[in-house]
Design a protein around this motif. Structure first.
Motif, PDB file in Angstrom:
ATOM      1  N   LEU A 530      -3.921 -19.658  10.772  1.00  0.00           N
ATOM      2  CA  LEU A 530      -4.278 -20.865  11.506  1.00  0.00           C
ATOM      3  C   LEU A 530      -4.744 -21.985  10.578  1.00  0.00           C
ATOM      4  O   LEU A 530      -4.838 -23.131  11.005  1.00  0.00           O
ATOM      5  N   ALA A 533      -1.298 -23.412  10.473  1.00  0.00           N
ATOM      6  CA  ALA A 533      -0.734 -23.764  11.771  1.00  0.00           C
ATOM      7  C   ALA A 533      -1.645 -24.685  12.563  1.00  0.00           C
ATOM      8  O   ALA A 533      -1.187 -25.482  13.362  1.00  0.00           O
ATOM      9  N   ASN A 577      -0.845 -18.746  17.788  1.00  0.00           N
ATOM     10  CA  ASN A 577      -0.077 -18.546  16.558  1.00  0.00           C
ATOM     11  C   ASN A 577       0.890 -17.378  16.715  1.00  0.00           C
ATOM     12  O   ASN A 577       1.116 -16.608  15.790  1.00  0.00           O
TER      13      ASN A 577
END
Length: 739
Positions: A530, A533, A577
Motif C-alpha cells: 500500500l 498503491a 489492494n
C-alpha cells in the motif's frame, strides 16, 4: 432463465411457419384474376386438410427446434463455455485442466491441447515462482520480522502513508480501536475504525495530526534525523477517550529493506516523508486519576489551611496571661482535635496515594511457568542449591511486575537463609479463583523460631530495593495483593520449620480465542504494498485493482422489505489492494423487533432467542456505514440487500450512495453461456468453496473470494475500471430485476 432456454426451440418453428405462409401468399398473388378458380380450390383443400398440414408443420418445427438446439449447444455454447474455462484457467495459475464441457471431437481435441499448454504454463510458472521466491526471500523475511515485532509491542502502533491510509497495525492497536468504538468486546468491534487502507482520521483528529506532521517535516528540513524528528500531541476521540500520540517519520530511505523502491514520494529527495509511524496510548484513566489526585491535593490544602488557622487562633488566645483555666483547656482541646483530625486526614490521603501509586505501576502479563523458571534461577543462585518446585498448570497467567516480584522473593530467601542453617527452599504456584497463590517455603533442621520473627520479614527494608518499593510488602501492595505466613501441613514443606510465605497475586485476564467462523484464517495486519498503491477514491476511472471494496450480505426475516420484513444479520469484510482482509470483518446479529418465520429459520438457522437483546438496526447500520466508508459495495444479487438498506435511510439519516457491483451481473458478463449464476454455481466454476452457506458472514466471504477471482477475468475482457464494470453490469439481462 426459462425463456432463454425455450427461445432456440421455438424460433425455428416460427421461422418455418412464416416462410411457408409467405410462400403461399406469393403463390396466390401471382395467379392474378384468371386464377380465381385455382385459389378457391386451394382454400377448399386447406379447409379440408388444415389439421394434417398443422401437424406436419408442428412435426417439422419440433425437429428443426431440436436440431437448432443441438447445433447451438455444440457449435455456440460449447465454444463459449470452453472460452470461459480458458479465461478462468488463464487467471488461475494453479489450474492445469479445463472442465469437461466439450461436445464435439473438434472442441474435445482443442480442450486437450489447452490442457497440455496449461500444464506447460504451470511448470514454467512454478519455475519462475522459485526464482522470484529465491530473489525476494530476504525482503520477505525482513517484512515478516518487522510485522512480528510490531505485533508484540506493548504499545498500539500504526503505520500510515503520507495521506493517512493505514499500512500496518498491531494487535494492541486493534484492541485500542475495539475499546474506543464503544461496541463491547465483540471480535468485530472497532473494525469500522481501524483496518488496512482505511484513513487514520477516523480515529485521530485530522487537524491535530496534520499539525504534528508539519512539525515533523520542519525538523527534517532542518536536518534532524528520524529519532529527533518525532512529535507528540494529545487529542480526544469521538467517543471521548483521551489519546496520547507520538508521530515518527517514515522516509524513502527507511523503505529500502521493505520494497521501498516502489514507494511513492519525491524520487529526487530520498529523505522525503512517505509515511509516518504513530504510537498511541489511551490515557483517559491516567488523566482521570491525575484529576482526582489534584482535586484531593487541593482539598487537603484547603482543609489543612482551615485547621492551621484554627490552631493558630487557639495558640494566640493561649498567650493571654489572664486567660482562665476553662478557656485554657478549651483552646488546648481545639488544638488537640484539629491535630488529630489532620493526622487522620493525612493517613487517609497517604493510603489513597499509595493505592494510586500501585495502580499506576506498570504491570504486564506473564505465564506462570516463565515466572517460576526465572524465580528458580534467581533463588538457586542465591542459595547455592537447587530449589524444589511442584507441577503447575501451563495455562496460568499472571499480571505482575516480574522484576520487582522476583526481587521480593530473593529478599525473603536471603533472610530465611540467614535465620537457618542450610534450609531447603521450595516454590509453589497454584490458581485461586481470579487470583493465584505464590508460596515460598523452607524446611530446616533445628528448633523452630518464634513466628513473629518470620512475620516481620516482609516489612524489613530490602537489601536491594527495587524501583518504587523499599519492602517486600510494598512490592506485593503494588499488585493489589497480600502476603502472610502459613504452616505447611502435608506434602511439600512438611517438617520441622516447615513454614511458607503466601503471596496473593492477580491473574491476567485470559485472551479467549474467538470462535471459529466462516473466515478460518488469522487476521492480516500489514500490507507494505500500500506504500505504492496508496488508496484510490471510488471513481469510475479508477482500476478495480486500486480500489477498496466492502463485500457484504444480509439475512432477513423474509423477502418483502416493504411488507415489514427486517434484517436480522449483517456480515461484511473488506478487499484492499486485491487482498481479502479476513481479519477485518463485521458479523452482527440484529434484533428485528418482530417474529422470525419458521420457514426462514430452516434456511439461516437464526432463532428468536439468538437475536433477543441484540442491537437494533438503527444502532448497527451506522457502524456498517462507517465500515464501508470510501469503498465500493459488493454483493451477490446486491439489489435485494440494498432494497432493505435504502428503506432504512430515512430512519437512520444515512445515505448508502456507494458505488455498487454485483457478482451475479458480473458472472453473466463473464460467462454468458452458463445456465446458472447462483452463488453456488459461480463459486463452483471459479473453484471457490463455500464454508457457511446462508450465514451473512459466510456468504460474504464466499462472495469476496468469487469477486477477487473475477477481477483478473474482467481485465482479460478489457473491463479494468470501476466505470467499465458498472457499464458491463448494466448490459446484463439480469440488471432489469427490481425489488
Amino acid at each position: 432463465m426459462r425463456s432463454r432456454g425455450l427461445a432456440p426451440l421455438i424460433a425455428p418453428g416460427v421461422a418455418l411457419g412464416l416462410w411457408s405462409l409467405g410462400g403461399a401468399v406469393v403463390f396466390l398473388s401471382v395467379l392474378g384474376p384468371q386464377g380465381a378458380a385455382l385459389r378457391q380450390a386451394v382454400f377448399d383443400a386447406l379447409e379440408a386438410t388444415w389439421m394434417v398440414m398443422f401437424l406436419w408443420w408442428l412435426g417439422a418445427a419440433v425437429l428443426l427446434g431440436w436440431l437448432a438446439q443441438r447445433a447451438r449447444r455444440r457449435l455456440i455454447l460449447a465454444p463459449q463455455r470452453l472460452l470461459g474455462a480458458m479465461r478462468i484457467a488463464a487467471a488461475d495459475e494453479t489450474m492445469d485442466a479445463v472442465p469437461e464441457i466439450a461436445h464435439t471431437p473438434e472442441t474435445q481435441a482443442l480442450a486437450q491441447e489447452i490442457d497440455r499448454l496449461l500444464g506447460q504454463r504451470r511448470e514454467l510458472a512454478s519455475y519462475m515462482a522459485r526464482l522470484v521466491a529465491d530473489a525476494s526471500r530476504s525482503v520477505a523475511e525482513q517484512r515478516d520480522q518487522l510485522a512480528a515485532l510490531m505485533t508484540e509491542l506493548d504499545h498500539a502502533v500504526v503505520v500510515c502513508n503520507r495521506e493517512g491510509r493505514i499500512l500496518l497495525y498491531n494487535g494492541r492497536m486493534r484492541t485500542l480501536a475495539r475499546r474506543i468504538s464503544g461496541r463491547g468486546g465483540g471480535d468485530s468491534a472497532g473494525a469500522e475504525l481501524i483496518g488496512l487502507g482505511r484513513s487514520i482520521h477516523a480515529l485521530i483528529d485530522k487537524a491535530a495530526l496534520d499539525h504534528a506532521l508539519d512539525r515533523v517535516e520542519a525538523r527534517i528540513a532542518r536536518g534532524a534525523d528520524s529519532s529527533a524528528s518525532a512529535a507528540q500531541f494529545v487529542t480526544a476521540s469521538d467517543a471521548g477517550h483521551l489519546l496520547r500520540a507520538s508521530v515518527a517519520p517514515v522516509r524513502r530511505t527507511d523503505l529500502a529493506g521493505l520494497g521501498g523502491d516502489e514507494a511513492g514520494g519525491d524520487a529526487a529527495d530520498p529523505a522525503a516523508l512517505t509515511g509516518f509511524l504513530l504510537m498511541l496510548d489511551d490515557i483517559t484513566e491516567d488523566h482521570d486519576r491525575q484529576t482526582r489526585r489534584d482535586r484531593a491535593l487541593q482539598d487537603m490544602y484547603e482543609r489543612s489551611r482551615a485547621a492551621v488557622a484554627n490552631m493558630q487562633a487557639a495558640l494566640e488566645m493561649l498567650e493571654f496571661p489572664d486567660l482562665g483555666a476553662a478557656d485554657h483547656d478549651r483552646f488546648l482541646a481545639v488544638i488537640r482535635d484539629e491535630t488529630a483530625a489532620m493526622h487522620q486526614r493525612l493517613l487517609a490521603d497517604e493510603e489513597a496515594a499509595a493505592q494510586d501509586i500501585g495502580l499506576r505501576w506498570p504491570l504486564h502479563d506473564m505465564q506462570g511457568a516463565d515466572l517460576m523458571a526465572a524465580a528458580v534461577r534467581r533463588l538457586a543462585a542465591t542459595a547455592g542449591a537447587p530449589i524444589t518446585t511442584q507441577p503447575m498448570a501451563q495455562d496460568l497467567w499472571l499480571r505482575i511486575d516480574s522484576f520487582g516480584l522476583i526481587g521480593a522473593l530473593d529478599q525473603l530467601a536471603r533472610r530465611i537463609l540467614a535465620l537457618h542453617d542450610d534450609p531447603v527452599l521450595w516454590l509453589r504456584l497454584t490458581p485461586a479463583g481470579t487470583r493465584a497463590h505464590l508460596d515460598l517455603g523452607w524446611v530446616a533442621d533445628g528448633p523452630a523460631l518464634d513466628p513473629r520473627v518470620y512475620s516481620a520479614l516482609p516489612d524489613e527494608p530490602m537489601a536491594q530495593p527495587v524501583a518504587g518499593a523499599s519492602t517486600v510488602r510494598e512490592v506485593v501492595d503494588r499488585h493489589g495483593g497480600e502476603i502472610w505466613l502459613e504452616r505447611a501441613r502435608g506434602g511439600i514443606g512438611d517438617g520441622v520449620g516447615g513454614r511458607f510465605f503466601r503471596l496473593l497475586l492477580p491473574r491476567a485476564t485470559a485472551d479467549i480465542a474467538p470462535p471459529e467462523s466462516a473466515i478460518g484464517s488469522r487476521p492480516e495486519f500489514y500490507d507494505f504494498g500500500l506504500f505504492a498503491a496508496g488508496h484510490a477514491s471510488a471513481d469510475d476511472d479508477r482500476k478495480l485493482s486500486e480500489l477498496a471494496f466492502t463485500v457484504f450480505d444480509c439475512e432477513m426475516t423474509g423477502l418483502d422489505p416493504a411488507g415489514g420484513d427486517e434484517i436480522i444479520q449483517i456480515g461484511a469484510l473488506r478487499i484492499v489492494n486485491t487482498r481479502i482482509l479476513r481479519g477485518e470483518t463485521i458479523d452482527q446479529l440484529v434484533d428485528p423487533q418482530r417474529s422470525i418465520p419458521e420457514a426462514g429459520i430452516a434456511i439461516h438457522h437464526i432463532t428468536p432467542q439468538m437475536v433477543r437483546g441484540q442491537p437494533l438496526i438503527a444502532e448497527v447500520l451506522p457502524v456498517f456505514h462507517r465500515f464501508a466508508a470510501d469503498s465500493v459495495l459488493v454483493g451477490h444479487n446486491i439489489a435485494f440487500d440494498m432494497r432493505f438498506l435504502k428503506l432504512k435511510e430515512a430512519a437512520t439519516g444515512l445515505r448508502f450512495d456507494h458505488p455498487l457491483l454485483d457478482t451475479l451481473l458480473l458472472s453473466s458478463v463473464l460467462h454468458p453461456a452458463e445456465d446458472s449464476h447462483a452463488l453456488e454455481a459461480v463459486a463452483a466454476r471459479l473453484g471457490v468453496e463455500i464454508g457457511a452457506r446462508h450465514t451473512a458472514l459466510g456468504d460474504a466471504v464466499a462472495t469476496a473470494e468469487v469477486f477477487a477471482r473475477m477481477i483478473p477475468l474482467l481485465a482479460r475482457q478489457g473491463i479494468e475500471t470501476l466505470g467499465q464494470a458498472r457499464a458491463a453490469s448494466d448490459r446484463s439481462q439480469f440488471a432489469r430485476l427490481r425489488y
